[in-house]
Every structure is written in structure tokens, then in C-alpha cells.
Write an enzyme that holds these catalytic residues in place. Sequence first.
Site, PDB file in Angstrom:
ATOM      1  N   LYS B 100       0.854  -1.187   0.000  1.00 27.22           N
ATOM      2  CA  LYS B 100       0.000   0.000   0.000  1.00 27.22           C
ATOM      3  C   LYS B 100       0.892   1.240   0.000  1.00 27.22           C
ATOM      4  O   LYS B 100       1.621   1.496   0.960  1.00 27.22           O
ATOM      5  CB  LYS B 100      -0.911   0.006   1.231  1.00 27.22           C
ATOM      6  CG  LYS B 100      -1.671   1.329   1.375  1.00 27.22           C
ATOM      7  CD  LYS B 100      -2.595   1.365   2.570  1.00 27.22           C
ATOM      8  CE  LYS B 100      -2.984   2.810   2.884  1.00 27.22           C
ATOM      9  NZ  LYS B 100      -3.929   2.921   4.012  1.00 27.22           N
ATOM     10  N   GLY B 161      -8.623   8.680   9.640  1.00 22.63           N
ATOM     11  CA  GLY B 161      -8.899   8.691  11.073  1.00 22.63           C
ATOM     12  C   GLY B 161      -9.980   9.668  11.498  1.00 22.63           C
ATOM     13  O   GLY B 161     -10.236   9.823  12.693  1.00 22.63           O
ATOM     14  N   ALA B 187      -9.929   5.124   4.075  1.00 22.76           N
ATOM     15  CA  ALA B 187      -9.896   6.278   4.977  1.00 22.76           C
ATOM     16  C   ALA B 187     -11.224   7.012   5.035  1.00 22.76           C
ATOM     17  O   ALA B 187     -11.856   7.261   4.009  1.00 22.76           O
ATOM     18  CB  ALA B 187      -8.811   7.275   4.607  1.00 22.76           C
ATOM     19  N   GLY B 188     -11.616   7.341   6.259  1.00 26.96           N
ATOM     20  CA  GLY B 188     -12.768   8.204   6.480  1.00 26.96           C
ATOM     21  C   GLY B 188     -14.025   7.496   6.942  1.00 26.96           C
ATOM     22  O   GLY B 188     -14.941   8.138   7.440  1.00 26.96           O
ATOM     23  N   ASN B 209      -9.283   1.305   9.493  1.00 27.16           N
ATOM     24  CA  ASN B 209      -8.571   0.968  10.724  1.00 27.16           C
ATOM     25  C   ASN B 209      -9.259   1.602  11.932  1.00 27.16           C
ATOM     26  O   ASN B 209      -9.821   0.937  12.788  1.00 27.16           O
ATOM     27  CB  ASN B 209      -7.111   1.412  10.622  1.00 27.16           C
ATOM     28  CG  ASN B 209      -6.213   0.885  11.739  1.00 27.16           C
ATOM     29  OD1 ASN B 209      -5.026   0.700  11.538  1.00 27.16           O
ATOM     30  ND2 ASN B 209      -6.734   0.619  12.934  1.00 27.16           N
ATOM     31  N   THR B 210      -9.273   2.942  11.964  1.00 30.33           N
ATOM     32  CA  THR B 210      -9.765   3.639  13.155  1.00 30.33           C
ATOM     33  C   THR B 210     -11.247   3.386  13.413  1.00 30.33           C
ATOM     34  O   THR B 210     -11.673   3.347  14.573  1.00 30.33           O
ATOM     35  CB  THR B 210      -9.504   5.152  13.012  1.00 30.33           C
ATOM     36  OG1 THR B 210      -8.157   5.345  12.579  1.00 30.33           O
ATOM     37  CG2 THR B 210      -9.702   5.869  14.334  1.00 30.33           C
TER      38      THR B 210
END
Lengths: 67, 260
Positions: B100, B161, B187-188, B209-210
Site C-alpha cells: 500500500k 482517522g 480512509a474516512g 482501521n480507526t
Amino acid sequence: MINLRINGQPRQFPAPLSIADLVVALDLAGKRIAVEKNGEIVPRSQHGNARVADGDQLEIVVAVGGG
Amino acid sequence: MDSLVIAGRAYSSRLLVGTGKYKDFSETRAAIDASGANIVTVAIRRTNIGQDPNQPSLLDALPPSQFTYLPNTAGCYTADDAIRTLRLARELLDGHSLVKLEVLGDPQSLYPNVVETLRAAEVLVKDGFQVMVYTSDDPIVARQLEDIGCVAVMPLASLIGSGMGILNPWNLQIIIDRLTVPVIVDAGVGTASDAAIAMELGCDAVLMNTAIAGAQQPVLMASAMKKAVEAGREAFLAGRMPKKVYQASPSSPTTGIIGT
């Protein structure tokens, strides 16, 4: 005495040594790591032959959690 | 079977997950098991010299034999740093070439620097890497990354995040419509409905992830995300009914109503 820079930190060793010896000296033997010397990858198969000398800059990395 | 195919390899899960921000490796493992993800992102960092050598490592918690590792370049702000990091990752993971790429613009927004990203992608593809690339939701840049030879293009839904969800579904739609390689929202995503919306738009997968690690109960959220991605995918494949603005349509028969 040789001066190395390992992961940004100054380190001293009594004499030039191989990457394999260095890995043992750093308590990293058997760990999944990758080594870069002066900006070039040193493949694991060459750790026994590749030597480090005064002034060399090394990066030793591992995989950690990340996104 | 409806598999996600990246660089010729099929994966049963369309949810890709990060391994950061968990309280310990056992929570990491439990969340990733609940997510059903096959592909997990990892970061490459300097080893802490002088630390207890018997400390558990991520590779013990998530054996590379059970997961496809996706080493990332998080924290890199130049093409050169990203390239160097991924060459170290390839050495670390025994020649593993699926990576990535992300080249960030600044530490406040973590917004991708697309100029450096394009430069790094070109070098890495020539060097034999299979590059999954984090980028903005600019359809032209997405196309250029595909043209360079990236194996998946991964536009942000909102800032890394932030959990702000999908801010510009229209740009994502253009990217999905125009690219042939997998498009993965990266993301997001903040909650399950965000993941479902991404999949309903026609994204091939979602990476997060987050949204999982930052939930009050990460393992439960991982399970919710698994279902959301599956539900969104099925809804996309099923093809939603057309929207009828200002025009209701009864679901029950309009004849035989009593009293008429």
C-alpha cells in the site's frame, strides 16, 4: 573502535563486524527484521558476508500495527 | 463466488483492515477475526534497540501464513521515503510485492500528496511491486495511477482517522465508473452505514482501521463492518429500485379495498 549510526542513534563497536554479528549483538537474532546499510537493502542471505565499517548508517525495521 | 480480485489473486472478503491503534495484540487479533478480513495493513518502523527481545510481535499475533500482509508507507511525505520503506518491507516479508503506497502532504490533514504519489507509483511499478495506492478522490489522478500500472486505486472517503464518512460520493462514482482496476475506499469510514454506502456505490472493497479500533467495542464494530460490507455489496449487485421523486407507489393491491 568503530562508530555506527543505527536507527538514527550513535553506537560504538570494538571492531568492524558482519551484519549477522551486529544482529546478534543487538539482541535481534531470530527476529523478523530487514536491514538497510547506507540507503541500500542488505538481503538476509548476505548478512553473514556483508560487513559494517566506521561511519556506516544502518536502518533496522520491523512490521508493526498500522492502517 | 463473488470474490475480490487484486493482481490476479482472489480474496473472499471485501473488507481490508488496519492493525494499528488496538490496546494489545490479542484485541487486534480478535477484531481482525471478527472482521473476516483476508488482507491486513501493517506499518514498517525502526526496531526499538535495547527493548526486551522476547516481547511479542505483530507477526506472532497475525501469522503471515494466515493473512495477506499489506505493508504501508504511512508517515512518508516524499516519494523517496515511500520507495525506501517498501523496499525494506519487501525484504522483511521475503519478497512479498503487494504493497500500500501512501505519500502524505502534511501531518495535520494527512491528505495525499498526489504529485509525489504518482512519482513513487511509477518507480515502484517498474521495480516489480504490485501497488495498491491511497489517493484523493480526484478522478483524473485516479486514472493516471491506473495507467501507471497500480493494481488497485484507493481514494479517501474523508480524512484518515476522521470518521467523517463519505463526503463526496459523486467523485467516487466517477472513479468507479471509469477505472477497470479495483477501487477501494480507504480512509474516512466512521460507522457501518458508511461502509455500506461505499459498497452500494460500487466500490470493490473498503479499507479501514480507526473505525474499528476507535470504536467503544472494537470487536463488535469489526463484526458490524463485515456485515455492512457484505450487505452493501449485495445491494449493489441486486441493483436498487429507481428513486421516484414526489411519486409514491403503493405496495398493496389498489383493488378490492372495502367500502369502495
